[in-house]
Design a protein around this motif. Sequence first.
Motif, PDB file in Angstrom:
ATOM      1  N   GLY A 285      52.962  12.811  24.495  1.00  0.00           N
ATOM      2  CA  GLY A 285      52.062  12.098  24.147  1.00  0.00           C
ATOM      3  C   GLY A 285      50.740  12.266  23.648  1.00  0.00           C
ATOM      4  N   GLY A 286      50.178  11.715  22.833  1.00  0.00           N
ATOM      5  CA  GLY A 286      48.922  12.099  22.199  1.00  0.00           C
ATOM      6  C   GLY A 286      49.032  13.139  21.331  1.00  0.00           C
ATOM      7  N   SER A 287      48.089  13.959  20.904  1.00  0.00           N
ATOM      8  CA  SER A 287      48.186  15.180  19.908  1.00  0.00           C
ATOM      9  C   SER A 287      47.108  16.087  20.622  1.00  0.00           C
ATOM     10  CB  SER A 287      47.301  14.760  18.640  1.00  0.00           C
ATOM     11  OG  SER A 287      45.651  14.101  19.043  1.00  0.00           O
ATOM     12  N   GLY A 288      46.992  17.229  20.108  1.00  0.00           N
ATOM     13  CA  GLY A 288      46.568  18.286  20.659  1.00  0.00           C
ATOM     14  C   GLY A 288      47.357  19.538  20.726  1.00  0.00           C
ATOM     15  N   ARG A 289      46.964  20.648  20.901  1.00  0.00           N
ATOM     16  CA  ARG A 289      47.994  21.940  20.955  1.00  0.00           C
ATOM     17  C   ARG A 289      48.488  21.842  22.430  1.00  0.00           C
ATOM     18  NH1 ARG A 289      44.635  26.815  18.422  1.00  0.00           N
ATOM     19  NH2 ARG A 289      45.899  28.044  19.591  1.00  0.00           N
ATOM     20  N   VAL A 290      49.917  22.539  22.319  1.00  0.00           N
ATOM     21  CA  VAL A 290      50.513  22.586  23.695  1.00  0.00           C
ATOM     22  C   VAL A 290      49.688  23.528  24.459  1.00  0.00           C
ATOM     23  CG1 VAL A 290      52.523  23.336  24.611  1.00  0.00           C
ATOM     24  CG2 VAL A 290      52.647  21.873  22.589  1.00  0.00           C
ATOM     25  N   GLU A 291      49.404  24.583  23.863  1.00  0.00           N
ATOM     26  CA  GLU A 291      48.567  25.712  24.551  1.00  0.00           C
ATOM     27  C   GLU A 291      47.600  25.283  25.418  1.00  0.00           C
ATOM     28  OE1 GLU A 291      46.761  30.251  23.558  1.00  0.00           O
ATOM     29  OE2 GLU A 291      46.122  28.425  22.288  1.00  0.00           O
ATOM     30  N   ALA A 292      46.809  24.564  24.770  1.00  0.00           N
ATOM     31  CA  ALA A 292      45.504  23.777  25.435  1.00  0.00           C
ATOM     32  C   ALA A 292      46.035  22.975  26.705  1.00  0.00           C
ATOM     33  CB  ALA A 292      44.824  22.823  24.481  1.00  0.00           C
ATOM     34  N   ARG A 293      47.187  22.290  26.590  1.00  0.00           N
ATOM     35  CA  ARG A 293      47.526  21.494  27.571  1.00  0.00           C
ATOM     36  C   ARG A 293      47.970  22.560  28.718  1.00  0.00           C
ATOM     37  NH1 ARG A 293      49.939  16.311  26.420  1.00  0.00           N
ATOM     38  NH2 ARG A 293      48.436  15.503  24.652  1.00  0.00           N
ATOM     39  N   LEU A 294      48.508  23.761  28.551  1.00  0.00           N
ATOM     40  CA  LEU A 294      49.159  24.607  29.397  1.00  0.00           C
ATOM     41  C   LEU A 294      47.929  25.348  30.069  1.00  0.00           C
ATOM     42  CD1 LEU A 294      52.070  26.518  27.873  1.00  0.00           C
ATOM     43  CD2 LEU A 294      52.011  24.551  29.272  1.00  0.00           C
ATOM     44  N   PRO A 299      46.310  30.311  33.713  1.00  0.00           N
ATOM     45  CA  PRO A 299      45.438  31.329  33.191  1.00  0.00           C
ATOM     46  C   PRO A 299      45.771  31.414  31.499  1.00  0.00           C
ATOM     47  CG  PRO A 299      45.901  32.242  35.194  1.00  0.00           C
ATOM     48  CD  PRO A 299      46.776  31.054  35.031  1.00  0.00           C
ATOM     49  N   GLU A 300      44.693  31.604  30.573  1.00  0.00           N
ATOM     50  CA  GLU A 300      45.100  31.663  29.309  1.00  0.00           C
ATOM     51  C   GLU A 300      46.007  32.586  28.679  1.00  0.00           C
ATOM     52  OE1 GLU A 300      42.304  32.206  24.968  1.00  0.00           O
ATOM     53  OE2 GLU A 300      41.265  32.117  27.168  1.00  0.00           O
ATOM     54  N   ARG A 301      45.832  33.885  29.378  1.00  0.00           N
ATOM     55  CA  ARG A 301      46.844  34.814  28.878  1.00  0.00           C
ATOM     56  C   ARG A 301      48.316  34.473  29.139  1.00  0.00           C
ATOM     57  NH1 ARG A 301      45.659  40.710  30.559  1.00  0.00           N
ATOM     58  NH2 ARG A 301      44.260  39.516  32.320  1.00  0.00           N
ATOM     59  N   LEU A 302      48.421  34.037  30.323  1.00  0.00           N
ATOM     60  CA  LEU A 302      49.671  33.512  30.841  1.00  0.00           C
ATOM     61  C   LEU A 302      50.447  32.485  30.074  1.00  0.00           C
ATOM     62  CD1 LEU A 302      52.251  33.788  32.755  1.00  0.00           C
ATOM     63  CD2 LEU A 302      50.722  32.332  34.588  1.00  0.00           C
ATOM     64  N   ALA A 303      49.435  31.474  29.777  1.00  0.00           N
ATOM     65  CA  ALA A 303      49.738  30.356  28.814  1.00  0.00           C
ATOM     66  C   ALA A 303      50.496  30.940  27.476  1.00  0.00           C
ATOM     67  CB  ALA A 303      48.758  29.303  28.649  1.00  0.00           C
ATOM     68  N   ALA A 304      49.705  31.861  26.961  1.00  0.00           N
ATOM     69  CA  ALA A 304      49.924  32.447  25.629  1.00  0.00           C
ATOM     70  C   ALA A 304      51.427  33.138  25.499  1.00  0.00           C
ATOM     71  CB  ALA A 304      49.017  33.159  25.010  1.00  0.00           C
ATOM     72  N   ALA A 305      51.368  33.941  26.941  1.00  0.00           N
ATOM     73  CA  ALA A 305      52.702  34.853  27.054  1.00  0.00           C
ATOM     74  C   ALA A 305      54.132  33.937  27.388  1.00  0.00           C
ATOM     75  CB  ALA A 305      52.413  35.607  28.238  1.00  0.00           C
ATOM     76  N   ASP A 311      59.485  30.958  22.546  1.00  0.00           N
ATOM     77  CA  ASP A 311      59.588  31.019  21.114  1.00  0.00           C
ATOM     78  C   ASP A 311      58.944  29.685  20.479  1.00  0.00           C
ATOM     79  OD1 ASP A 311      60.191  32.215  18.655  1.00  0.00           O
ATOM     80  OD2 ASP A 311      62.270  31.277  18.701  1.00  0.00           O
ATOM     81  N   ILE A 312      57.818  29.376  21.213  1.00  0.00           N
ATOM     82  CA  ILE A 312      56.996  28.202  20.435  1.00  0.00           C
ATOM     83  C   ILE A 312      55.644  28.715  19.865  1.00  0.00           C
ATOM     84  CG2 ILE A 312      55.797  26.208  21.144  1.00  0.00           C
ATOM     85  CD1 ILE A 312      58.014  25.727  23.318  1.00  0.00           C
ATOM     86  N   PRO A 313      55.570  28.371  18.797  1.00  0.00           N
ATOM     87  CA  PRO A 313      54.286  28.975  18.085  1.00  0.00           C
ATOM     88  C   PRO A 313      52.916  28.551  18.771  1.00  0.00           C
ATOM     89  CG  PRO A 313      55.927  28.277  16.329  1.00  0.00           C
ATOM     90  CD  PRO A 313      56.373  27.779  17.631  1.00  0.00           C
ATOM     91  N   VAL A 314      52.015  29.532  19.078  1.00  0.00           N
ATOM     92  CA  VAL A 314      50.930  29.066  19.648  1.00  0.00           C
ATOM     93  C   VAL A 314      50.195  27.886  19.079  1.00  0.00           C
ATOM     94  CG1 VAL A 314      49.386  30.823  18.444  1.00  0.00           C
ATOM     95  CG2 VAL A 314      48.935  30.257  20.769  1.00  0.00           C
ATOM     96  N   ASP A 315      50.291  27.474  17.913  1.00  0.00           N
ATOM     97  CA  ASP A 315      49.590  26.569  17.252  1.00  0.00           C
ATOM     98  C   ASP A 315      50.324  25.240  17.490  1.00  0.00           C
ATOM     99  OD1 ASP A 315      51.405  27.029  15.454  1.00  0.00           O
ATOM    100  OD2 ASP A 315      49.771  27.123  13.634  1.00  0.00           O
ATOM    101  N   THR A 316      51.423  25.006  17.989  1.00  0.00           N
ATOM    102  CA  THR A 316      52.267  23.878  17.977  1.00  0.00           C
ATOM    103  C   THR A 316      51.362  22.758  18.675  1.00  0.00           C
ATOM    104  OG1 THR A 316      54.217  25.094  18.211  1.00  0.00           O
ATOM    105  CG2 THR A 316      54.439  22.944  18.597  1.00  0.00           C
ATOM    106  N   ASP A 317      51.638  21.715  18.068  1.00  0.00           N
ATOM    107  CA  ASP A 317      50.919  20.435  18.352  1.00  0.00           C
ATOM    108  C   ASP A 317      51.901  19.571  19.376  1.00  0.00           C
ATOM    109  OD1 ASP A 317      50.027  17.259  18.336  1.00  0.00           O
ATOM    110  OD2 ASP A 317      48.168  18.571  17.655  1.00  0.00           O
TER     111      ASP A 317
END
Length: 417
Positions: A285-294, A299-305, A311-317
Amino acid sequence: MDQDERNDRVIVVGAGAAGLMASLWAARAGARVVLLESTREGGKKILISGGGRCNILPERSDPARFVSASSPHTLRKILKSWPLAGQRRFFEEELRIPLELEPETGKLFPVSSRARDVRDALIGEAKRRGVLIRFDSPVAFVGPLSGGDLWRVVLRSREALAARAVVLATGGLSVPSTGSDGRGLQIASELGHRIAPTYPALTPLLADPPRHAFLAGISLAARLRWTGEAGTLETRGGFLFTHRGYSGPAVLDISHCAVSSAGDGALRVAWGGLAASEWEPLLRGGSGRVEARLRKQLPERLAAALLQEADIPVDTDVSHLLRADRIRLLDHLAAYRLPVTGTEGYRKAEVTGGGVALEAVRPDTLESRTRPALFFCGEMLDAFGPIGGHNFQWAWATGRAAGEGAARAANAKISRC
């Protein structure tokens, strides 16, 4: 029988938590007590517990969370011999150590937050009760003298002592720098007692190679689930990434599964303690980056890892997240397989699993069923609990029972002379 032999002497071997408690309760019961300790000051595990604060007791007793290869019924009976409320009164009213609850963890600490206050109070009370404490006195041999009325305890210095009763409280093999060398377990075995196989417990886990070393220092809440041939165990609590692997309360409480399973199981993590059903609405639902939801939960570094591993690009909406990608990501978030290859072992283990089988002792006194007037307590016995003061609860309860039992046994022998 000369005058020295006609005493009601009890020898306690080991001045850790259980040994100190055993010695002062034996003295309270009228015995003349000698406490032998291999190190220079004793109680070293008390001093390092709780980060130097000493988590004396848990808020609530939970026998079901104790681990033992012995009878669960016997374990519960031993714990109930000195209920938690009675132990707390002893520390607060008799040792004059006020306690305070850490609500978020359910742990009881001394108000002073000084572990040394606990250790020193136990030593002080033991001395006040007349206990003779001998430091730097490692024991080499314990065995019955001919006739069966006396026990012989020989120090490494070759000095020999006699006693009416002996309490072995030498601990297990964990944190050997504190003086735990397993000698007591060896003595128990030599005297014919069954020893449940020992292993490091409540110890950090390793990953070789250390795949997550770049996340070292990150901590968060997690739910861990171990599944193996022996069954399933789940723990919740803090999780910490280290340079060599993983630690934190949830990891320590489940580490024995990794030790005892011989590699037949799998350890999975629900990051943030959230199930897949709780993560899924956050990925729809909605928009925005998956990373921001995580990052709202992790923690930011764990979400990115995790995104990278899935195998999901960090900028995926969120609106562009494919079903297959979402399912794969949910698996990484709620059932992540931790690459565990070993443990930190006894060097960092908080306790030793295994030990003298509980069936080998009488549950009310912890006297050996085959060697009268020989008693065991503390970490030497085949039982340990989760972190959070439960193992001190075990030490206090077993120490008291063994000390009182030894005093009664010694006095009974005197009355027969």
